[in-house]
Write an enzyme that holds these catalytic residues in place. Structure first.
Site, PDB file in Angstrom:
ATOM      1  N   GLU A 175       0.824  -1.193   0.000  1.00 54.04           N
ATOM      2  CA  GLU A 175       0.000   0.000   0.000  1.00 54.04           C
ATOM      3  C   GLU A 175       0.866   1.253   0.000  1.00 54.04           C
ATOM      4  O   GLU A 175       1.877   1.328   0.695  1.00 54.04           O
ATOM      5  CB  GLU A 175      -0.943  -0.006   1.209  1.00 54.04           C
ATOM      6  CG  GLU A 175      -2.006  -1.089   1.074  1.00 54.04           C
ATOM      7  CD  GLU A 175      -2.995  -1.122   2.223  1.00 54.04           C
ATOM      8  OE1 GLU A 175      -4.128  -1.565   1.994  1.00 54.04           O
ATOM      9  OE2 GLU A 175      -2.640  -0.722   3.346  1.00 54.04           O
ATOM     10  N   CYS A 213       5.900  -4.592  15.871  1.00 60.87           N
ATOM     11  CA  CYS A 213       5.469  -3.582  16.844  1.00 60.87           C
ATOM     12  C   CYS A 213       4.009  -3.857  17.184  1.00 60.87           C
ATOM     13  O   CYS A 213       3.173  -4.023  16.296  1.00 60.87           O
ATOM     14  CB  CYS A 213       5.642  -2.179  16.271  1.00 60.87           C
ATOM     15  SG  CYS A 213       7.376  -1.732  15.970  1.00 60.87           S
ATOM     16  N   CYS A 227      -1.789   6.370   9.789  1.00 60.42           N
ATOM     17  CA  CYS A 227      -0.562   5.801  10.342  1.00 60.42           C
ATOM     18  C   CYS A 227      -0.860   4.527  11.130  1.00 60.42           C
ATOM     19  O   CYS A 227      -1.734   4.496  11.989  1.00 60.42           O
ATOM     20  CB  CYS A 227       0.089   6.837  11.257  1.00 60.42           C
ATOM     21  SG  CYS A 227       1.636   6.287  11.990  1.00 60.42           S
ATOM     22  N   CYS A 247       0.799  -1.884  15.673  1.00 52.58           N
ATOM     23  CA  CYS A 247       0.811  -1.579  14.242  1.00 52.58           C
ATOM     24  C   CYS A 247       0.158  -2.701  13.443  1.00 52.58           C
ATOM     25  O   CYS A 247       0.539  -3.868  13.550  1.00 52.58           O
ATOM     26  CB  CYS A 247       2.249  -1.375  13.778  1.00 52.58           C
ATOM     27  SG  CYS A 247       2.395  -1.002  12.005  1.00 52.58           S
ATOM     28  N   CYS A 284       3.540   8.510   1.056  1.00 56.74           N
ATOM     29  CA  CYS A 284       4.024   7.557   2.059  1.00 56.74           C
ATOM     30  C   CYS A 284       4.351   6.256   1.345  1.00 56.74           C
ATOM     31  O   CYS A 284       3.456   5.585   0.815  1.00 56.74           O
ATOM     32  CB  CYS A 284       2.954   7.349   3.121  1.00 56.74           C
ATOM     33  SG  CYS A 284       3.475   6.304   4.494  1.00 56.74           S
ATOM     34  N   CYS A 298       6.061  -6.550   7.542  1.00 58.43           N
ATOM     35  CA  CYS A 298       7.141  -6.062   8.394  1.00 58.43           C
ATOM     36  C   CYS A 298       7.486  -7.137   9.411  1.00 58.43           C
ATOM     37  O   CYS A 298       6.593  -7.779   9.973  1.00 58.43           O
ATOM     38  CB  CYS A 298       6.727  -4.771   9.105  1.00 58.43           C
ATOM     39  SG  CYS A 298       8.052  -4.017  10.082  1.00 58.43           S
TER      40      CYS A 298
END
Length: 388
Positions: free
Chosen positions: A100, A124, A351, A127, A113, A120
């Site tokens: 994305e 975290c 975010c 997220c 962005c 990932c």
């Protein structure tokens, strides 16, 4: 010449070549350097992916190039537009994976962005991208292809402005993935972003956001120093070990020392600390005072980020009162603080919400479904390590 990683089949993908790499490739074709520069401009400034459209090339060269090279960006899967003007594209990067990329328009700039990985690996706990697991690094062509695609999707590469300003004026490497975990491809893509014969962005307008891969942050200082943002999210090691697990390998003292060193070469003389606001987790008065002490002596500003929810997440967004109280404490200590405006949350483009379409090599998604989520297990200890 070895086929670069940004290749399609046995043909190199010119979209992922820096100008020096393209010049070397053209030399092997016994073509002069200015031909490489012409093709480079056609690709990145004109958004062309068809050699026949490169009208100032000799016909013989236009016929030769398709036999030895390709220009291939990721394919569009879906596109969404938010009521606030934010746009999000899901791009196909093969093997069932999607990434994305998000465009955020402002009155004085247009920020893209950009993602650096499929998923990932850092996990975290707050997220959405991290909860989807990890598949692979993106190639240089797939990274720069996001900028190439955004310019193409929004029309000409230059806005209808008497100043000739670009639609995309700023890049933030804050999309899916940890940029410094894909160091070589990310820095090559940034070389192209910065090249005057391509997108011509300044180092001040390209920001790399990292969770704290310390050795590669040191390498970035020497290789391609750009504006720096660091995902901090905690005021002490005990809390950050849980929220940002890479802190267990590179704790705060080591990270902050490396940031101080990096700023000596950075195009901006400060670092932006990103701090997601989680209700009852990291948003107390004690956390704010501890944060002030932590960053003492570092030129910085804080970007407080109201947490953006995603399904099954074990967190809640801090209240507006808690965010304002936290912000006031930092400001009273002389720090520059902004509270990030939530953009694109109605299309899951805010975010921490980018999830893409990840074929997870880590099996993290399946583990979470079975109830073994680390975030859920560790919530009871998240307030450990506070100092008043």
């Amino acid at each position: 010449m070895a086929v670069p990683q940004s290749a399609v089949g046995d043909k190199p993908n010119l979209l992922g070549m820096t100008l020096p790499e393209m010049t070397a490739f053209f030399a092997q074709l016994e073509e002069k350097p200015f031909r490489a520069k012409q093709v480079f401009r056609w690709i990145h400034q004109a958004g062309v992916d068809n050699f026949d459209a490169m009208t100032d090339l000799a016909k013989s060269l236009r016929e030769k190039l398709p036999q030895v090279a390709v220009i291939q960006a990721p394919k569009l899967m879906t596109e969404q537009a938010s009521k606030d003007g934010t746009r999000k594209w899901l791009l196909d990067v093969g093997t069932g994976n999607g990434i994305e990329v998000v465009f955020i328009p402002e009155s004085d700039r247009g920020t893209l962005c950009v993602s650096s990985q499929v998923g990932c690996a850092l996990d975290c706990t707050f997220c959405s991208t991290g909860k989807q697991g990890f598949n692979r690094n993106l190639t240089t062509a797939e990274i720069i292809g996001q900028l190439w695609w955004a310019n193409k999707a929004m029309g000409p590469g230059w806005a209808n402005s008497p100043k000739g300003e670009r639609i995309v004026s700023n890049i933030v490497m804050m999309g899916m993935g940890e940029p410094l975990a894909n160091f070589d491809n990310v820095t090559s893509a940034m070389d192209i972003m910065l090249d005057d014969h391509a997108y011509g962005l300044s180092r001040r307008r390209v920001t790399l956001s990292t969770s704290g891969v310390v050795p590669n942050l040191q390498r970035l200082k020497e290789r391609c120093p750009v504006a720096l943002a660091v995902s901090l999210h905690a005021s002490n090691d005990a809390l950050r070990d849980v929220l940002v697990p890479i802190n267990q390998k590179y704790p705060l003292a080591e990270l902050l020392a490396t940031i101080k060193d990096y700023l000596q070469a950075a195009p901006r003389d400060f670092v932006t600390f990103e701090y997601v606001m989680l209700d009852g987790v990291n948003d107390s008065v004690q956390h704010a005072h501890e944060l002030v002490k932590l960053v003492s002596g570092i030129e910085c500003k804080f970007n407080l980020i109201p947490w953006n929810p995603f399904p099954d997440a074990p967190y809640a967004r801090s209240s507006n009162n808690a965010i304002h109280r936290f912000c006031d404490i930092l400001r009273q200590a002389g720090l520059i603080v902004t509270v990030r405006k939530t953009r694109g949350d109605d299309i899951d483009a805010a975010c921490g919400q980018l999830a893409g379409q990840v074929v997870d090599k880590t099996q993290r998604t399946q583990q979470n479904k079975l109830g073994s989520s680390k975030a859920i297990r560790t919530i009871p200890i998240m307030n450990a390590g506070l100092t008043v």
